[in-house]
Design a protein around this motif. Structure first.
Motif, PDB file in Angstrom:
ATOM      1  N   GLU A  52      18.114   7.304 -18.153  1.00  0.00           N
ATOM      2  CA  GLU A  52      18.031   7.661 -16.741  1.00  0.00           C
ATOM      3  C   GLU A  52      17.442   6.513 -15.937  1.00  0.00           C
ATOM      4  OE1 GLU A  52      16.031  11.399 -16.508  1.00  0.00           O
ATOM      5  OE2 GLU A  52      17.746  12.393 -17.460  1.00  0.00           O
ATOM      6  N   ALA A  53      17.699   6.548 -14.645  1.00  0.00           N
ATOM      7  CA  ALA A  53      17.297   5.433 -13.783  1.00  0.00           C
ATOM      8  C   ALA A  53      15.788   5.189 -13.833  1.00  0.00           C
ATOM      9  CB  ALA A  53      17.714   5.733 -12.355  1.00  0.00           C
ATOM     10  N   GLU A  54      15.443   3.976 -13.636  1.00  0.00           N
ATOM     11  CA  GLU A  54      14.039   3.572 -13.637  1.00  0.00           C
ATOM     12  C   GLU A  54      13.286   4.341 -12.553  1.00  0.00           C
ATOM     13  OE1 GLU A  54      11.680  -0.636 -13.208  1.00  0.00           O
ATOM     14  OE2 GLU A  54      13.661  -0.565 -14.126  1.00  0.00           O
ATOM     15  N   SER A  55      12.134   4.855 -12.902  1.00  0.00           N
ATOM     16  CA  SER A  55      11.401   5.647 -11.917  1.00  0.00           C
ATOM     17  C   SER A  55      10.405   4.787 -11.156  1.00  0.00           C
ATOM     18  CB  SER A  55      10.681   6.795 -12.610  1.00  0.00           C
ATOM     19  OG  SER A  55       9.649   6.282 -13.407  1.00  0.00           O
ATOM     20  N   LYS A  56      10.150   5.178  -9.931  1.00  0.00           N
ATOM     21  CA  LYS A  56       9.220   4.447  -9.065  1.00  0.00           C
ATOM     22  C   LYS A  56       7.776   4.890  -9.334  1.00  0.00           C
ATOM     23  CE  LYS A  56      11.806   2.356  -5.586  1.00  0.00           C
ATOM     24  NZ  LYS A  56      13.069   2.473  -6.260  1.00  0.00           N
ATOM     25  N   VAL A  57       6.849   3.960  -9.194  1.00  0.00           N
ATOM     26  CA  VAL A  57       5.438   4.296  -9.351  1.00  0.00           C
ATOM     27  C   VAL A  57       4.973   5.031  -8.097  1.00  0.00           C
ATOM     28  CG1 VAL A  57       3.135   3.382  -9.741  1.00  0.00           C
ATOM     29  CG2 VAL A  57       5.096   2.254 -10.767  1.00  0.00           C
ATOM     30  N   LYS A  58       4.273   6.144  -8.307  1.00  0.00           N
ATOM     31  CA  LYS A  58       3.797   6.952  -7.173  1.00  0.00           C
ATOM     32  C   LYS A  58       2.275   6.975  -7.143  1.00  0.00           C
ATOM     33  CE  LYS A  58       7.898   8.636  -5.902  1.00  0.00           C
ATOM     34  NZ  LYS A  58       8.463   8.368  -4.588  1.00  0.00           N
ATOM     35  N   LYS A  59       1.781   7.358  -5.992  1.00  0.00           N
ATOM     36  CA  LYS A  59       0.336   7.447  -5.807  1.00  0.00           C
ATOM     37  C   LYS A  59      -0.023   8.884  -5.487  1.00  0.00           C
ATOM     38  CE  LYS A  59      -1.801   4.925  -2.616  1.00  0.00           C
ATOM     39  NZ  LYS A  59      -1.979   3.785  -1.704  1.00  0.00           N
ATOM     40  N   LEU A  60      -1.007   9.404  -6.207  1.00  0.00           N
ATOM     41  CA  LEU A  60      -1.438  10.788  -5.982  1.00  0.00           C
ATOM     42  C   LEU A  60      -2.517  10.809  -4.909  1.00  0.00           C
ATOM     43  CD1 LEU A  60      -1.261  13.777  -7.053  1.00  0.00           C
ATOM     44  CD2 LEU A  60      -3.154  13.203  -8.546  1.00  0.00           C
ATOM     45  N   ARG A  62      -4.217  13.470  -1.439  1.00  0.00           N
ATOM     46  CA  ARG A  62      -4.252  14.829  -0.880  1.00  0.00           C
ATOM     47  C   ARG A  62      -4.089  14.750   0.624  1.00  0.00           C
ATOM     48  NH1 ARG A  62      -8.748  17.952  -4.630  1.00  0.00           N
ATOM     49  NH2 ARG A  62      -7.168  19.405  -5.315  1.00  0.00           N
ATOM     50  N   PHE A  68      -1.742  18.403  -2.818  1.00  0.00           N
ATOM     51  CA  PHE A  68      -1.374  17.130  -3.443  1.00  0.00           C
ATOM     52  C   PHE A  68      -0.094  16.592  -2.843  1.00  0.00           C
ATOM     53  CE2 PHE A  68      -4.018  18.934  -6.873  1.00  0.00           C
ATOM     54  CZ  PHE A  68      -4.908  17.885  -6.987  1.00  0.00           C
ATOM     55  N   LEU A  70       2.661  12.950  -3.199  1.00  0.00           N
ATOM     56  CA  LEU A  70       2.965  11.699  -3.878  1.00  0.00           C
ATOM     57  C   LEU A  70       3.547  10.726  -2.865  1.00  0.00           C
ATOM     58  CD1 LEU A  70       4.613  12.807  -7.245  1.00  0.00           C
ATOM     59  CD2 LEU A  70       2.278  12.033  -6.880  1.00  0.00           C
ATOM     60  N   PHE A  73       3.913   3.722  -4.307  1.00  0.00           N
ATOM     61  CA  PHE A  73       2.807   2.786  -4.582  1.00  0.00           C
ATOM     62  C   PHE A  73       3.181   1.408  -4.058  1.00  0.00           C
ATOM     63  CE2 PHE A  73       0.922  -0.278  -7.759  1.00  0.00           C
ATOM     64  CZ  PHE A  73      -0.356  -0.229  -7.241  1.00  0.00           C
TER      65      PHE A  73
END
Lengths: 73, 402
Positions: A52-60, A62, A68, A70, A73
Motif C-alpha cells: 500500500e502507498a507510503e503513509s504520511k507522518v502525522k502529529k497528534l 488536541r 484528538f 491529526l 508533520f
C-alpha cells in the motif's frame, strides 16, 4: 469461510499452514485445488498489505474541546 | 630580636589564637570535595577526608548526627557538606564538622537514580510478567519525542525504509528541562486515550545524564507502566540504562534501533511470502505430476481417447504447467519488486481453473470433482463449472469405461 477482518498476521499464519498442508501430500486433488486457491488469495492479500502507498507522518494534538486531531508533520 | 617586650607564647596560647582565627573567620559553609579514607568508627562517629586536586581536610560526622548520612557514602564520591571548621587544641589538629551532607551534582542524580530504581523494582514495575508483547505487524506507531530532534528523523527514516505504509504518529514533547518529564508522561497517557497506536516509541537522542534526566523520573516510569499500549524505550545512551528502559516492554539503545524493533522489514516479508507461494506452486506441481502419471497409466491400460474426459484435463494442465515452469527458470529476475509481480502472474497462470478459459469444464457431483462416470447415478444431479457460469444438469445415461 470469509472472516470479518483478516489481519496480516493471521493471513500469514494461514498461508504457512496451507503451504505445509500442500507439501504434506496427504491431501486430495480437490482439496489441494481449494487450498491452492485460498493460498493464492492469502498471497495476494499479504502482498497487497505490504504494497500500500507510503503513509504520511502525522502529529497528534488536541483541539480546543480536547478532542484528538491529526495534522501533517 | 630578643627584648624585654618579647612575648613568648605558650603552645596553648598560639593554638587558642589559631582556633579563634579559624573558627571566628570561617562561618558555617558548604564545602564540596571528594571523599577518601572513609571510616565508620566503632564509636559511631564517621571520619573521612575531603579533598580536591591540591588540598585535603579531615572531616567528621559525629555519632549524634549520624542520621544525616542518608545515602551510601564511599571513597571517590563527590559530596557537598555543610559545616564548620573546628580546631582541636589537644591534638593540634583541625577538621570539618559536618551538619548536613549530600552527593554533589551528578553524584546526586545517580543517587536519586539508584533510590528510584530500588523503589520501583521493589514495587514490581520492572517485573517480566508485566512486559507486554510488541506486536509483530503493527500498522500505527506512536512516537513520543521532540519535534525538532534527530530522534524523530531517524525513526521516520527507518520506518519508511522498512515498512513504508506503517503510519507514524508523533506526539511532540519537550525532552529535557523543566516540565519535560510531566510532558512525556502526559503524551503517553494521551496515546492511550487516543487508542489507535499499536506500539509506542518513547525516547530521544543521546545526551548527558542531566539531558536524559526526564527519562529517569518517576512520573515517566509510572506512565510507561500504566500504558496499555506496548512501549519501546529509545533513549540514545548505549551504555547506561534509564529508569524508562527498565519499565519499558522493550529497550532499544537508540531511536533508530527502536524503529527497527517496532516494524518488520517488508522486503524480508515479501521474500517470505514469495517463498510460500513457490512452495505452494511446487506442491501443486508434484500433485499434478502424480495425476499425470496416473492418466498415462490409465491411457495405456484402457486406451482412452475421448478429449472431454476429465482425466485428459489433468494431462493438459500438466503440459501448461511444464511450459510455465520452463519460462520461469529462464527468467532470472533481479529486482525484488519485479519478482513479486512476476510471482503474482505465475500464480494466476498456475490456477487450475485457468484451463476453463480454453473451453474445458469441471464436473462436480455433490460438491466433489467427478472423475469417474461410475461414481455417478442415473437421474443424479451434476454441476458443471465453465469459464463463465455453471450449469446444473440431470444424468441420463452412464457409460463406464473405468
Amino acid at each position: 469461510m470469509a472472516e470479518k477482518k483478516l489481519t496480516f498476521e493471521k493471513a500469514l499464519a494461514k498461508l504457512e499452514a496451507i503451504v505445509e498442508k500442500l507439501e504434506s501430500g496427504e491431501i486430495s486433488l480437490d482439496d489441494s485445488i481449494a487450498a491452492f486457491e485460498e493460498g493464492q488469495k492469502l498471497v495476494d492479500f499479504c502482498l497487497k498489505n505490504l504494497s500500500e502507498a507510503e503513509s504520511k507522518v502525522k502529529k497528534l494534538s488536541r483541539d480546543i474541546d480536547g478532542n484528538f486531531e491529526l495534522n501533517d508533520f | 630580636m630578643w627584648s624585654d617586650e618579647t612575648h613568648i607564647f605558650s603552645v596553648s596560647e598560639v593554638t587558642h589564637t589559631i582556633k579563634y582565627l579559624l573558627e571566628e573567620n570561617i562561618p558555617t559553609i558548604w564545602l564540596e570535595g571528594e571523599v577518601s579514607n572513609f571510616k565508620a568508627h566503632s564509636s559511631g562517629h564517621f571520619y573521612f577526608t575531603l579533598k580536591d586536586a591540591n588540598a585535603q581536610i579531615s572531616a567528621v560526622i559525629w555519632r549524634s548526627r549520624a542520621h544525616i548520612l542518608n545515602f551510601e557514602i564511599e571513597d571517590g564520591m563527590h559530596v557537598q557538606a555543610l559545616g564548620n571548621v573546628r580546631v582541636f587544641e589537644r591534638g593540634g589538629r583541625y577538621n570539618f564538622d559536618i551538619l548536613q551532607i549530600q552527593p554533589a551534582g551528578v553524584g546526586r542524580l545517580q543517587m536519586e537514580f539508584e533510590r528510584l530504581k530500588k523503589q520501583l523494582e521493589a514495587e514490581g514495575l520492572f517485573a517480566a510478567e508485566h512486559k507486554k508483547k510488541i506486536p509483530a505487524y503493527p500498522s500505527v506507531i506512536g512516537v513520543v519525542t521532540s519535534e525538532t530532534g534527530a530522534a524523530i528523523r531517524d525513526i521516520i527514516n527507518v520506518i519508511s525504509r522498512r515498512a513504508p505504509n506503517v503510519q507514524i504518529i508523533l506526539r511532540p514533547v519537550q525532552v529535557q528541562g523543566e516540565g519535560a518529564a510531566r510532558d512525556i508522561a502526559k503524551a503517553i497517557e494521551e496515546f492511550n486515550a487516543y487508542g489507535k497506536a499499536d506500539v509506542l516509541i518513547v525516547g530521544r537522542g543521546g545526551g548527558s545524564l542531566e539531558d536524559l534526566w526526564a527519562f529517569n523520573e518517576e512520573v515517566v516510569a509510572r506512565a510507561i507502566f500504566n500504558s496499555h499500549i506496548p512501549i519501546i524505550s529509545a533513549v540514545g545512551h548505549e551504555i547506561d540504562f534509564t529508569i524508562a528502559d527498565f519499565v519499558a516492554d522493550l529497550r532499544a539503545p537508540t531511536p533508530s534501533a527502536a524503529a527497527e524493533l517496532a516494524v518488520p522489514d517488508y522486503n524480508e516479508l515479501k521474500r517470505k511470502i514469495v517463498r510460500f507461494a513457490q512452495r505452494m506452486q511446487r506442491a501443486v506441481m508434484v500433485k499434478i505430476e502424480h495425476y499425470r502419471q496416473r492418466v498415462k497409466a490409465l491411457q495405456r491400460s484402457y486406451g482412452l481417447r475421448r478429449p472431454e474426459d476429465l482425466l485428459h484435463q489433468y494431462a493438459l494442465r500438466v503440459d501448461e504447467l511444464s511450459t510455465q515452469m520452463q519460462r520461469t527458470i529462464k527468467q532470472r529476475i533481479t529486482s525484488q519488486q519485479q519478482y513479486v509481480q512476476q510471482l503474482e502472474l505465475r500464480l494466476q497462470n498456475l490456477n487450475p481453473k485457468k484451463v476453463l478459459e480454453r473451453g474445458y469444464s469441471i464436473t462436480y457431483l455433490n460438491g466433489k470433482v467427478l472423475k469417474r462416470a461410475r461414481d455417478a447415478q442415473p437421474e443424479g444431479m451434476l454441476l458443471t463449472e465453465l469459464h463463465q457460469g455453471k450449469i446444473e444438469s440431470q444424468i441420463k445415461k452412464i457409460e463406464d469405461h473405468g
